[in-house]
Design a protein around this motif. Structure first.
Motif, mmCIF file in Angstrom:
data_model
loop_
_atom_site.group_PDB
_atom_site.id
_atom_site.type_symbol
_atom_site.label_atom_id
_atom_site.label_comp_id
_atom_site.label_asym_id
_atom_site.label_seq_id
_atom_site.Cartn_x
_atom_site.Cartn_y
_atom_site.Cartn_z
ATOM 1 N N PRO A 40 6.808 -10.151 84.222
ATOM 2 C CA PRO A 40 7.792 -9.413 83.424
ATOM 3 C C PRO A 40 7.611 -9.666 81.936
ATOM 4 C CG PRO A 40 8.805 -11.249 84.606
ATOM 5 C CD PRO A 40 7.421 -11.090 85.155
ATOM 6 N N SER A 41 8.026 -8.692 81.145
ATOM 7 C CA SER A 41 7.733 -8.723 79.713
ATOM 8 C C SER A 41 8.445 -9.861 78.984
ATOM 9 C CB SER A 41 8.141 -7.385 79.082
ATOM 10 O OG SER A 41 9.513 -7.124 79.334
ATOM 11 N N PHE A 42 9.593 -10.354 79.517
ATOM 12 C CA PHE A 42 10.309 -11.373 78.769
ATOM 13 C C PHE A 42 9.516 -12.674 78.666
ATOM 14 C CE2 PHE A 42 11.578 -12.308 83.131
ATOM 15 C CZ PHE A 42 11.527 -13.691 83.178
ATOM 16 N N LEU A 43 8.546 -12.883 79.561
ATOM 17 C CA LEU A 43 7.730 -14.093 79.477
ATOM 18 C C LEU A 43 6.842 -14.081 78.235
ATOM 19 C CD1 LEU A 43 6.703 -14.674 83.197
ATOM 20 C CD2 LEU A 43 8.450 -15.867 81.861
ATOM 21 N N TRP A 44 6.481 -12.868 77.788
ATOM 22 C CA TRP A 44 5.658 -12.794 76.581
ATOM 23 C C TRP A 44 6.445 -13.250 75.357
ATOM 24 C CZ3 TRP A 44 0.692 -12.250 77.375
ATOM 25 C CH2 TRP A 44 0.247 -11.566 78.510
ATOM 26 N N ALA A 45 7.760 -13.107 75.388
ATOM 27 C CA ALA A 45 8.590 -13.519 74.257
ATOM 28 C C ALA A 45 8.979 -14.990 74.327
ATOM 29 C CB ALA A 45 9.862 -12.666 74.203
ATOM 30 N N VAL A 89 10.990 -20.092 72.022
ATOM 31 C CA VAL A 89 10.970 -21.545 71.905
ATOM 32 C C VAL A 89 10.766 -21.966 70.443
ATOM 33 C CG1 VAL A 89 9.712 -23.635 72.556
ATOM 34 C CG2 VAL A 89 10.171 -21.866 74.270
ATOM 35 N N PHE A 90 9.863 -21.294 69.760
ATOM 36 C CA PHE A 90 9.614 -21.598 68.344
ATOM 37 C C PHE A 90 10.877 -21.388 67.517
ATOM 38 C CE2 PHE A 90 8.327 -20.535 64.049
ATOM 39 C CZ PHE A 90 7.381 -21.518 63.757
ATOM 40 N N PHE A 91 11.578 -20.265 67.755
ATOM 41 C CA PHE A 91 12.798 -19.967 67.009
ATOM 42 C C PHE A 91 13.891 -20.994 67.318
ATOM 43 C CE2 PHE A 91 16.901 -17.754 66.579
ATOM 44 C CZ PHE A 91 16.822 -17.370 65.248
ATOM 45 N N ALA A 92 13.968 -21.404 68.569
ATOM 46 C CA ALA A 92 14.985 -22.380 68.952
ATOM 47 C C ALA A 92 14.730 -23.737 68.296
ATOM 48 C CB ALA A 92 15.030 -22.518 70.474
ATOM 49 N N LEU A 93 13.464 -24.142 68.234
ATOM 50 C CA LEU A 93 13.130 -25.451 67.682
ATOM 51 C C LEU A 93 13.279 -25.500 66.167
ATOM 52 C CD1 LEU A 93 9.991 -26.467 69.789
ATOM 53 C CD2 LEU A 93 12.311 -27.388 69.957
ATOM 54 N N PHE A 94 12.894 -24.418 65.488
ATOM 55 C CA PHE A 94 12.836 -24.454 64.023
ATOM 56 C C PHE A 94 13.947 -23.667 63.344
ATOM 57 C CE2 PHE A 94 8.536 -25.343 65.501
ATOM 58 C CZ PHE A 94 8.235 -26.484 64.772
#
Length: 318
Positions: free
Chosen positions: A33-38, A43-48
């Motif tokens: 499913p496409s959401f795995l590509w995001a 994760v990057f947005f959540a961390l930084f």
């Protein structure tokens, strides 16, 4: 000679039956499913982004000077910051500079963007020269204009008949004017690129039909080009507002909040509190106020303009 007849599965020939999509973590085409590509970007947005924001929110209720362990003080930081007259003044200065940026950059960017999208002679060469400020950082631009506007050795010192004593940073009005001018000089090319791309996407058939009806260049601009650019205008304005609310380097290098506190905007005041006064609790309060203000203003612009409900401006054009 015998003819072989390939049998067709009953499920494919039975009327009224719908082929079911395969179950599991795969789509009908056997892909994930496409959401795995995001997921990496999420994760990057959540961390930084999300995690630091949460840490700042927690720190706004703490007393911490950068050393040792933070101490919980409740709403003490909020009360001190919101009762500080310098903070109230910095909010108004931030709103003023943001409004000046929108008022100055929007019409200039639209006109230059539409011009850059046209077929004029030498347009490409002039556009490249004009877009040079985009290659420079805000720090480099601020250092450049600080040297050019130096009251002792810069342009104002040579043109006293125009600039008086030459000290443009000595009064609030002229200092704010310098900040607005430098921001316009640096960021107008970026917004011009937005309008240039949008103007090139306008179907030429609209201009051809308008020309047949006798509409001149100015009527085509106001009745065709501008309506087609309305979504780009809202996008550009939101970027200007968010950028204006978070401006920092320009004030730090050009005026350092002076004279006095006459150009101390909220972002610079946050820097003073946290990294000069070592009051990271108060600095966190100011940072949260900026985040909330930028979010609220952006949502209001989207809501009032109807940007979230806009449809394509090219419907019916083939």
């Amino acid at each position: 000679m015998t003819t072989e007849i390939t049998s067709v599965p009953a499920a494919a020939t039975t009327p009224g039956k719908v082929r079911r999509r395969p179950e599991g973590p795969y789509t009908a085409h056997g892909t994930r499913p496409s959401f795995l590509w995001a997921l990496p970007a999420t994760v990057f947005f959540a961390l930084f982004a999300i995690a630091p924001l949460i840490m700042v929110a927690v720190l706004s209720f703490m007393s911490w000077n950068g050393l040792g362990s933070p101490e919980f003080v409740g709403l003490d930081n909020w009360n001190r910051v919101l009762d500080d007259p310098v903070m109230i003044k910095s909010i108004w200065l931030t709103l003023l500079l943001t409004a000046l940026g929108v008022v100055l950059q929007t019409p200039l960017s639209i006109v230059l963007g539409v011009w850059a999208a046209g077929p004029q002679r030498n347009r490409a060469v002039l556009s490249v020269i004009y877009f040079l400020p985009l290659l420079l950082s805000a720090t480099a631009v601020s250092v450049l204009w600080r040297a050019l506007l130096d009251p002792n050795f810069g342009i104002p010192a040579r043109l006293t008949w125009l600039f008086g004593d030459g000290n443009l940073f000595g009064e609030q009005a002229t200092a704010i004017g310098v900040l607005a001018f430098v921001s316009t000089w640096q960021f107008t090319p970026f917004h011009t690129l937005i309008y240039q791309g949008a103007a090139r996407a306008v179907p030429q058939v609209l201009y051809q039909a308008a020309a047949i009806d006798g509409a001149g260049r100015y009527r085509q601009f106001f009745h065709i080009t501008l309506p087609q650019l309305r979504t780009s205008v809202i996008t550009s304005m939101i970027l200007m507002i968010v950028g204006g609310l978070t401006t920092f380097e320009t004030v730090l290098i050009l005026t350092q909040g002076g004279p006095g506190t006459d150009t101390t905007i909220s972002a610079y005041y946050m820097y003073q509190k946290a990294f000069k006064g070592f009051d990271f609790g108060a600095g966190s309060v100011i940072a949260l106020c900026l985040v909330v203000a930028a979010t609220v203003v952006s949502l209001v612009v989207v809501r009032v303009s109807g940007y979230d409900k806009m449809r394509s401006t090219m419907e019916g054009v083939s």
